[in-house]
Design a protein around this motif. Structure first.
Motif, PDB file in Angstrom:
ATOM      1  N   ALA A  18       8.471  -2.638   2.898  1.00 55.53           N
ATOM      2  CA  ALA A  18       8.890  -3.816   3.671  1.00 55.53           C
ATOM      3  C   ALA A  18       9.896  -4.641   2.888  1.00 55.53           C
ATOM      4  N   THR A  37       8.857  -7.760  -7.897  1.00 53.08           N
ATOM      5  CA  THR A  37       7.792  -6.762  -7.835  1.00 53.08           C
ATOM      6  C   THR A  37       6.966  -6.862  -9.104  1.00 53.08           C
ATOM      7  N   VAL A 126       4.764 -13.339  -8.477  1.00 50.13           N
ATOM      8  CA  VAL A 126       4.880 -14.662  -7.866  1.00 50.13           C
ATOM      9  C   VAL A 126       3.468 -15.200  -7.662  1.00 50.13           C
ATOM     10  N   GLN A 370       2.341  -4.519   5.253  1.00 50.21           N
ATOM     11  CA  GLN A 370       0.873  -4.528   5.192  1.00 50.21           C
ATOM     12  C   GLN A 370       0.347  -5.954   5.230  1.00 50.21           C
ATOM     13  N   GLY A 376       1.060   1.613   6.836  1.00 49.68           N
ATOM     14  CA  GLY A 376       2.072   2.660   6.945  1.00 49.68           C
ATOM     15  C   GLY A 376       3.413   2.196   6.408  1.00 49.68           C
TER      16      GLY A 376
HETATM   17  C1  LIG Z   1      -4.898   3.325  -1.338  1.00 45.58           C
HETATM   18  C2  LIG Z   1      -3.929   3.262  -0.220  1.00 45.58           C
HETATM   19  C3  LIG Z   1      -4.132   4.041   0.888  1.00 45.58           C
HETATM   20  C4  LIG Z   1      -3.260   3.981   1.966  1.00 45.58           C
HETATM   21  N1  LIG Z   1      -3.502   4.747   3.040  1.00 45.58           N
HETATM   22  C5  LIG Z   1      -2.637   4.716   4.064  1.00 45.58           C
HETATM   23  C6  LIG Z   1      -2.836   5.566   5.178  1.00 45.58           C
HETATM   24  O1  LIG Z   1      -3.778   6.306   5.198  1.00 45.58           O
HETATM   25  N2  LIG Z   1      -1.945   5.534   6.201  1.00 45.58           N
HETATM   26  C7  LIG Z   1      -0.894   4.700   6.155  1.00 45.58           C
HETATM   27  O2  LIG Z   1      -0.151   4.699   7.097  1.00 45.58           O
HETATM   28  N3  LIG Z   1      -0.676   3.879   5.112  1.00 45.58           N
HETATM   29  C8  LIG Z   1      -1.541   3.891   4.079  1.00 45.58           C
HETATM   30  N4  LIG Z   1      -1.346   3.093   3.019  1.00 45.58           N
HETATM   31  C9  LIG Z   1      -0.486   2.046   3.214  1.00 45.58           C
HETATM   32  C10 LIG Z   1       0.880   2.128   2.761  1.00 45.58           C
HETATM   33  O3  LIG Z   1       0.935   2.372   1.490  1.00 45.58           O
HETATM   34  C11 LIG Z   1       1.417   0.813   3.010  1.00 45.58           C
HETATM   35  O4  LIG Z   1       1.347   0.616   4.359  1.00 45.58           O
HETATM   36  C12 LIG Z   1       2.812   0.552   2.598  1.00 45.58           C
HETATM   37  O5  LIG Z   1       3.025   0.886   1.279  1.00 45.58           O
HETATM   38  C13 LIG Z   1       3.029  -0.899   2.866  1.00 45.58           C
HETATM   39  O6  LIG Z   1       4.264  -1.247   2.442  1.00 45.58           O
HETATM   40  P1  LIG Z   1       4.512  -2.746   1.975  1.00 45.58           P
HETATM   41  O7  LIG Z   1       5.935  -2.853   1.675  1.00 45.58           O
HETATM   42  O8  LIG Z   1       3.926  -3.688   2.956  1.00 45.58           O
HETATM   43  O9  LIG Z   1       3.653  -2.900   0.654  1.00 45.58           O
HETATM   44  P2  LIG Z   1       3.600  -2.041  -0.659  1.00 45.58           P
HETATM   45  O10 LIG Z   1       4.275  -0.774  -0.517  1.00 45.58           O
HETATM   46  O11 LIG Z   1       2.158  -2.055  -1.040  1.00 45.58           O
HETATM   47  O12 LIG Z   1       4.441  -2.928  -1.707  1.00 45.58           O
HETATM   48  C14 LIG Z   1       4.009  -4.192  -2.094  1.00 45.58           C
HETATM   49  C15 LIG Z   1       4.949  -4.729  -3.152  1.00 45.58           C
HETATM   50  O13 LIG Z   1       4.624  -6.087  -3.391  1.00 45.58           O
HETATM   51  C16 LIG Z   1       4.633  -6.341  -4.782  1.00 45.58           C
HETATM   52  N5  LIG Z   1       3.826  -7.534  -4.972  1.00 45.58           N
HETATM   53  C17 LIG Z   1       2.619  -7.795  -4.413  1.00 45.58           C
HETATM   54  N6  LIG Z   1       2.209  -9.033  -4.741  1.00 45.58           N
HETATM   55  C18 LIG Z   1       3.198  -9.576  -5.525  1.00 45.58           C
HETATM   56  C19 LIG Z   1       3.377 -10.827  -6.172  1.00 45.58           C
HETATM   57  N7  LIG Z   1       2.473 -11.791  -6.059  1.00 45.58           N
HETATM   58  N8  LIG Z   1       4.495 -11.015  -6.886  1.00 45.58           N
HETATM   59  C20 LIG Z   1       5.454 -10.046  -6.980  1.00 45.58           C
HETATM   60  N9  LIG Z   1       5.344  -8.827  -6.379  1.00 45.58           N
HETATM   61  C21 LIG Z   1       4.234  -8.609  -5.661  1.00 45.58           C
HETATM   62  C22 LIG Z   1       4.157  -5.069  -5.390  1.00 45.58           C
HETATM   63  O14 LIG Z   1       4.524  -4.975  -6.735  1.00 45.58           O
HETATM   64  C23 LIG Z   1       4.896  -4.034  -4.504  1.00 45.58           C
HETATM   65  O15 LIG Z   1       6.201  -3.889  -4.976  1.00 45.58           O
HETATM   66  C24 LIG Z   1      -2.187   3.118   1.924  1.00 45.58           C
HETATM   67  C25 LIG Z   1      -1.967   2.342   0.793  1.00 45.58           C
HETATM   68  C26 LIG Z   1      -2.832   2.413  -0.264  1.00 45.58           C
HETATM   69  C27 LIG Z   1      -2.623   1.565  -1.452  1.00 45.58           C
END
Ligand SMILES: Cc1cc2nc3c(=O)[nH]c(=O)nc-3n(C[C@H](O)[C@H](O)[C@H](O)COP(=O)(O)OP(=O)(O)OC[C@H]3O[C@@H](n4cnc5c(N)ncnc54)[C@H](O)[C@@H]3O)c2cc1C
Length: 638
Positions: A18, A37, A126, A370, A376
């Motif tokens: 995202a 990150t 953050v 998420q 996803g």
């Molecule tokens: C164990 C696990 C199982 C999963 N299973 C599935 C599944 O079965 N099916 C499916 O569709 N998806 C699944 N996912 C979900 C999928 O990984 C996520 O949907 C996707 O990665 C979400 O993307 P995102 O960008 O929202 O967050 P993420 O990819 O999680 O990225 C979050 C980012 O935020 C950063 N961050 C967080 N808090 C802070 C802060 N306070 N300060 C600075 N940086 C911060 C982190 O360093 C990272 O860079 C799973 C994920 C995990 C962890």
């Protein structure tokens, strides 16, 4: 000790799927941006399956690409194997899915961020977001760096107050051994945001050299590869195969015997998990009648022997995981490299978001991924793109990007979240769209590229290429509508071979293409004047001809939906003052504050009678009281 660390238009918290799209969109629209990150080595990380796309998720990736996002290009550049799912069914459910090289995907995205002008990429946690006068103003890191900002996109994924669960062991942590974000939740609650607790799980990663592949079925990629990006024009070759294994009764017996040690079944996990990505424990319990469950063994990359066991996510104790894995044919010597686990995390109640993904409570604060209650990579990237675009457009004083349900799966996803909410991680599926015949993955550019160009994410050159393609489709459609195929022995022998009626008089080529037994390609020998056209153009011509009637009917439904969508509801309506509304409807309307009659009509708990009351209220100028009798055709007028 705090210090002033700089000023940016947009701050993006999170460099996952995202955050990446949000930061690139904001920077590409001319804003200065900073993206944070917790660990730079996890930019664009795939903490779950090493793949992009799948049913309905493939649609999202193509829509992201059509709007000017990055995921499609990254997926094409770093794919290992490609398959078009549901090819045997209609085009509405054809969905692209690729196995990705996890480290290559990370490297591609990190480099893209590093090279983006006007964007700073930083490893920092953050811990606080500040607001002044109801508008976001600063973000503060763990090291006391204070950044003044005009907008913030929260894309914290599964890290926000992350908690790992494996059997009886639980500890604070993010995915893949990363730190959790421990402080930000408190700051978000202090801003008045409502956070929910969700959970998800992932399977073990095992060593390829410990698997006996002779006992497993092989699954190869497609011969003809369709790219995700409409811009990809280089040759694509599959580089790996996947394999298929199955659990058996012994596997299920080990799991049943140890359910009491599962944090899920012992109640230690509070968070709500995704119904459509069940753990193997869940499958054994919920589908007890099934003798076996399928496992896909997917390589994580070219330069590693780590393999992902799709379908086997679990949070049972480590030794139990090894025991049930070794009951599976081909796994009797299996060596686990990463233990399966479940993770709980905080996310916002998406009913607190506007269709722009801005929070209702804090202006300039957006949510994506998420954090918004979805699950996803593709769902996350789609929201990140929209949040980043809208943060930038608001700063530039330009109207926001609002995608309705008939424009895209992205629009459907966001509308579902902000209008209906979700009480479990929301995953996109084709069944979530009432317009899926129009929202196909093959025409995402037709639906969204003009919008991407209008907001400034699609370049002039790309837009011109798009217009040429649309023109080619139109020309070819009218050509096949006019070209008459004369009756002849060769064509009638061919038609007989295909099991369809012969022609006795000339027939327009389009009519022949519309026949279920025939298609555009197979009629080439009887179409001497056929121009050489890109496959994507031919595909559009065929689909538009074959599904014309259905598409026309769906378009009529869309027009009706858009008629209701175009009935705006003034921002400041006091629903508690509208006497004719039922209490449940009043509360829901007050909480969600829909932008239009169309959106109001989709809120669960708001029924057609309530909508009638609302329509009369608005027709009366949106003020004064309206009684139910009035709306139900009572005689007397106020
Ligand atoms: C164990 C696990 C199982 C999963 N299973 C599935 C599944 O079965 N099916 C499916 O569709 N998806 C699944 N996912 C979900 C999928 O990984 C996520 O949907 C996707 O990665 C979400 O993307 P995102 O960008 O929202 O967050 P993420 O990819 O999680 O990225 C979050 C980012 O935020 C950063 N961050 C967080 N808090 C802070 C802060 N306070 N300060 C600075 N940086 C911060 C982190 O360093 C990272 O860079 C799973 C994920 C995990 C962890």
């Amino acid at each position: 000790m705090e210090y002033q660390a700089g000023e940016y238009d947009v701050a993006v918290i999170g460099a996952g799927h995202a955050g990446i799209e949000a930061a690139l969109a904001a920077a590409r629209l001319g804003c200065t941006a900073v993206i944070f990150t917790i660990n730079l080595d996890a930019v664009g990380n795939m903490p779950c399956n090493p793949s992009i796309g799948g049913t309905a998720k493939g649609h999202l990736v193509r829509e992201i690409d059509a709007l000017g996002g990055e995921m499609g290009r990254a997926a094409d550049q770093t794919f290992l194997q490609s398959r078009m799912l549901n090819r045997g069914k209609g085009p509405a459910v054809h969905s692209l899915r690729v196995q990705s090289d996890r480290r290559a995907y990370h490297a591609y995205m990190k480099k893209t961020l590093e090279r983006m002008k006007g964007l700073a990429l930083k490893q920092a946690e953050v811990v606080e977001i500040r607001a002044q006068g109801g508008h976001v103003s600063e973000v503060v890191t763990q090291l006391g760096a204070v950044y003044r900002v005009k907008a913030v996109v929260i894309a914290t994924g599964t890290y926000l107050s992350g908690k790992i669960h494996i059997g009886e062991v639980s500890y604070e942590g993010g995915p893949d051994g990363m730190f959790a974000a421990r402080s930000l939740s408190a700051s978000l609650r202090a801003l008045g945001l409502t956070l929910m607790r969700f959970k998800t799980g992932t399977p073990a990663r095992v060593n390829r050299n410990s698997i006996d592949f002779s006992q497993l079925a092989e699954q190869a990629g497609d011969k003809k590869i369709v790219p995700f990006s409409f811009e990809t024009d280089y040759e694509m070759k599959n580089r790996v195969v996947c394999h298929i294994a199955y659990t058996n009764e012994k596997t299920h017996e080990v799991i049943r015997r140890n359910l009491g040690r599962s944090p899920l079944y012992s109640g230690r996990i509070e968070g709500v998990g995704p119904r459509y990505c069940p753990s193997i424990e869940d499958k054994v319990v919920r589908f007890a009648e099934k003798e076996r469950h399928q496992i896909f063994i997917e390589p994580l990359g070219i330069d590693t022997d780590e393999m992902y066991l799709q379908g086997m996510s679990s949070s049972l104790p480590e030794e139990v995981q090894l025991e049930f894995l070794r009951t599976i044919s081909g796994f009797d010597q299996i060596s686990v490299m990463r233990t399966a686990y479940a993770i709980e995390y905080d996310c916002i109640d998406p009913l607190e978001l506007r269709p722009t993904l801005e929070t209702k409570k804090v202006e300039g604060l957006y949510g994506a991924g998420q954090f918004n209650g979805t699950s996803g990579y593709e769902e996350a990237a789609a929201q990140g793109l929209v949040a980043g675009i809208n943060a930038a457009l608001k700063i530039k004083g330009v109207p926001p990007l609002l995608l309705d349900r008939a424009s895209s799966y992205i629009g459907t996803l966001i509308d579902d979240l902000v209008t209906k909410g979700t009480n479990e991680p929301y995953r996109m599926m084709t069944s979530r769209s009432e317009y899926r015949l129009v929202l196909r993955q093959d025409n995402a550019d037709e639906r969204l590229t003009p919008k991407g160009y209008e907001i400034g994410l699609i370049s002039q050159q790309r837009y011109e290429r798009f217009l040429i393609k649309q023109q080619q489709i139109e020309c070819e459609r009218s050509r096949v509508e006019q070209f008459v195929v004369p009756p002849s022995t060769p064509i009638n022998e061919f038609l007989a071979e295909k099991g369809t009626a012969p022609i006795t008089t000339g027939m327009r080529l389009a009519e022949l293409i519309r026949r279920p037994e025939l298609d555009y390609a197979s009629l080439a020998p009887f179409d001497p004047g056929r121009p050489a056209l890109p496959e994507a153009v031919c595909e559009q011509v065929e689909i538009q001809l074959k599904y014309e009637g259905y598409i026309r009917r769906q378009q009529a439904q869309i027009n009706e939906m858009r008629r209701l969508e175009s009935r705006p509801i003034p921002a400041g309506v006091d629903y508690t003052a509208i006497r004719g509304l039922r209490i449940e409807a009043r509360d829901k309307l007050e909480k969600i504050r829909p932008l239009s009659i169309g959106q109001a009509s989709r809120i669960s708990g708001v029924n057609p009678a309530d909508i009638s009351v609302l329509l009369v209220f608005l027709a009366a100028g949106g003020h004064g009281n309206v009684s139910r009798e009035t709306t139900e055709g009572g005689e007397h007028q106020k």
